[in-house]
Design a protein around this motif. Structure first.
Motif, PDB file in Angstrom:
ATOM      1  N   ARG A 205      57.090 -15.599  63.919  1.00 27.25           N
ATOM      2  CA  ARG A 205      57.011 -14.210  63.481  1.00 27.25           C
ATOM      3  C   ARG A 205      58.406 -13.672  63.178  1.00 27.25           C
ATOM      4  O   ARG A 205      59.355 -13.877  63.947  1.00 27.25           O
TER       5      ARG A 205
ATOM      6  N   ASP B  77      52.003 -18.740  63.637  1.00 27.78           N
ATOM      7  CA  ASP B  77      52.187 -17.321  63.372  1.00 27.78           C
ATOM      8  C   ASP B  77      53.430 -17.131  62.515  1.00 27.78           C
ATOM      9  O   ASP B  77      54.556 -17.244  62.996  1.00 27.78           O
TER      10      ASP B  77
ATOM     11  N   SER C  28      53.648 -14.305  60.583  1.00 24.01           N
ATOM     12  CA  SER C  28      53.527 -12.916  60.168  1.00 24.01           C
ATOM     13  C   SER C  28      54.891 -12.253  60.062  1.00 24.01           C
ATOM     14  O   SER C  28      55.812 -12.533  60.838  1.00 24.01           O
ATOM     15  N   ASP C  29      55.017 -11.398  59.057  1.00 24.64           N
ATOM     16  CA  ASP C  29      56.255 -10.644  58.806  1.00 24.64           C
ATOM     17  C   ASP C  29      57.469 -11.547  58.599  1.00 24.64           C
ATOM     18  O   ASP C  29      58.613 -11.116  58.801  1.00 24.64           O
TER      19      ASP C  29
ATOM     20  N   ALA D 199      48.732 -17.492  60.168  1.00 21.54           N
ATOM     21  CA  ALA D 199      48.811 -16.041  60.037  1.00 21.54           C
ATOM     22  C   ALA D 199      50.101 -15.695  59.311  1.00 21.54           C
ATOM     23  O   ALA D 199      51.189 -15.841  59.870  1.00 21.54           O
TER      24      ALA D 199
ATOM     25  N   TYR E 224      50.323 -12.640  57.480  1.00 21.93           N
ATOM     26  CA  TYR E 224      50.185 -11.268  57.013  1.00 21.93           C
ATOM     27  C   TYR E 224      51.520 -10.517  57.114  1.00 21.93           C
ATOM     28  O   TYR E 224      52.329 -10.749  58.002  1.00 21.93           O
TER      29      TYR E 224
ATOM     30  N   SER F 290      54.037 -10.918  55.334  1.00 16.94           N
ATOM     31  CA  SER F 290      55.192 -11.747  54.986  1.00 16.94           C
ATOM     32  C   SER F 290      55.658 -11.432  53.566  1.00 16.94           C
ATOM     33  O   SER F 290      54.943 -10.822  52.772  1.00 16.94           O
TER      34      SER F 290
ATOM     35  N   ASN G  18      45.990 -16.386  56.252  1.00 11.16           N
ATOM     36  CA  ASN G  18      45.923 -14.926  56.189  1.00 11.16           C
ATOM     37  C   ASN G  18      47.207 -14.384  55.581  1.00 11.16           C
ATOM     38  O   ASN G  18      48.257 -14.385  56.227  1.00 11.16           O
TER      39      ASN G  18
ATOM     40  N   ALA H 106      50.747  -9.119  52.373  1.00 13.33           N
ATOM     41  CA  ALA H 106      51.979  -9.851  52.055  1.00 13.33           C
ATOM     42  C   ALA H 106      52.481  -9.422  50.676  1.00 13.33           C
ATOM     43  O   ALA H 106      51.745  -8.838  49.874  1.00 13.33           O
TER      44      ALA H 106
END
Length: 219
Positions: free
Chosen positions: A67, A85, A87-88, A105, A107, A109, A125, A129
């Motif tokens: 993350r 993970d 994400s971001d 995951a 999301y 990103s 996912n 993004a």
């Protein structure tokens, strides 16, 4: 939007600078010209880490937390990233060649000038993004969720899309004409701003009609 992507480690412009990496991933670490070669990383955390001019060859990541990690000029070949993970996270000038991303995951990103070539993306996912100048070449995208995402200058040459979700997505100069199959689970209105072929339009016509609540009956 095709872009040259090295097929061999030796072809990377920073190949001679790479140093073998050993040990687990660590949060907030800076990895500069590191070569991750083979092996498996399970349930480790590299959250907030920065990867600059790094290479991953044949590396398996399972349940790894990345993350808010940053990837700049990173090359991934024959990787298998499962239930990770991302994400971001931020990706720039990077590429995935011949790998698998499953249950990832991603999301929130941000991907800029990123190439996926010969990859399989399943249950990925990418909600909310931001993708700019991204190429999915000869890939399989199955159950990939672009809900609420922004896609600008994204293309899919030779790729197969199955159960891809676009609900709430915003597309701009996104070219879908090269896709072998364009299978959407929802979000047909999200295609506004995309370019499709006349053949694809005919194939999507029943789905467009259903999305608009139109019953098509010959008798």
């Amino acid at each position: 939007m095709s872009r040259a992507v090295p097929d061999r480690l030796a072809d990377l412009p920073y190949a001679e600078l790479l140093r073998p990496h050993t040990g687990p991933l660590r949060s907030d670490e800076r990895y500069d010209t590191a070569h991750f070669d083979g092996g498996e990383h399970t349930d480790e955390s590299g959250a907030g880490a920065a990867f600059l001019e790094c290479a991953f060859t044949g590396v398996a990541l399972s349940g790894v937390k990345l993350r808010q990690a940053r990837f700049n000029e990173v090359w991934v070949r024959a990787g298998r990233w499962v239930a990770c993970d991302l994400s971001d996270s931020e990706w720039q000038d990077s590429s995935f060649v011949g790998g698998v991303l499953a249950g990832v995951a991603g999301y929130g990103s941000a991907l800029r000038r990123v190439v996926f070539r010969g990859c399989k993306l399943e249950a990925v996912n990418l909600r909310s993004a931001v993708l700019r100048d991204v190429v999915f070449e000869d890939c399989l995208l199955r159950d990939v969720d672009f809900g609420g995402a922004r896609l600008t200058e994204v293309s899919f040459p030779g790729s197969t899309l199955e159960e891809v979700r676009l609900r709430g997505a915003t597309l701009s100069r996104t070219d879908l004409r090269g896709a072998v199959r364009l299978g959407l689970a929802d979000g047909h209105q999200g295609l506004r701003g995309a370019v499709i072929s006349s053949t694809q339009l005919l194939e999507l016509a029943p789905q467009f009609a259903h999305a608009l609540g139109i019953d098509v009956k010959d008798r």
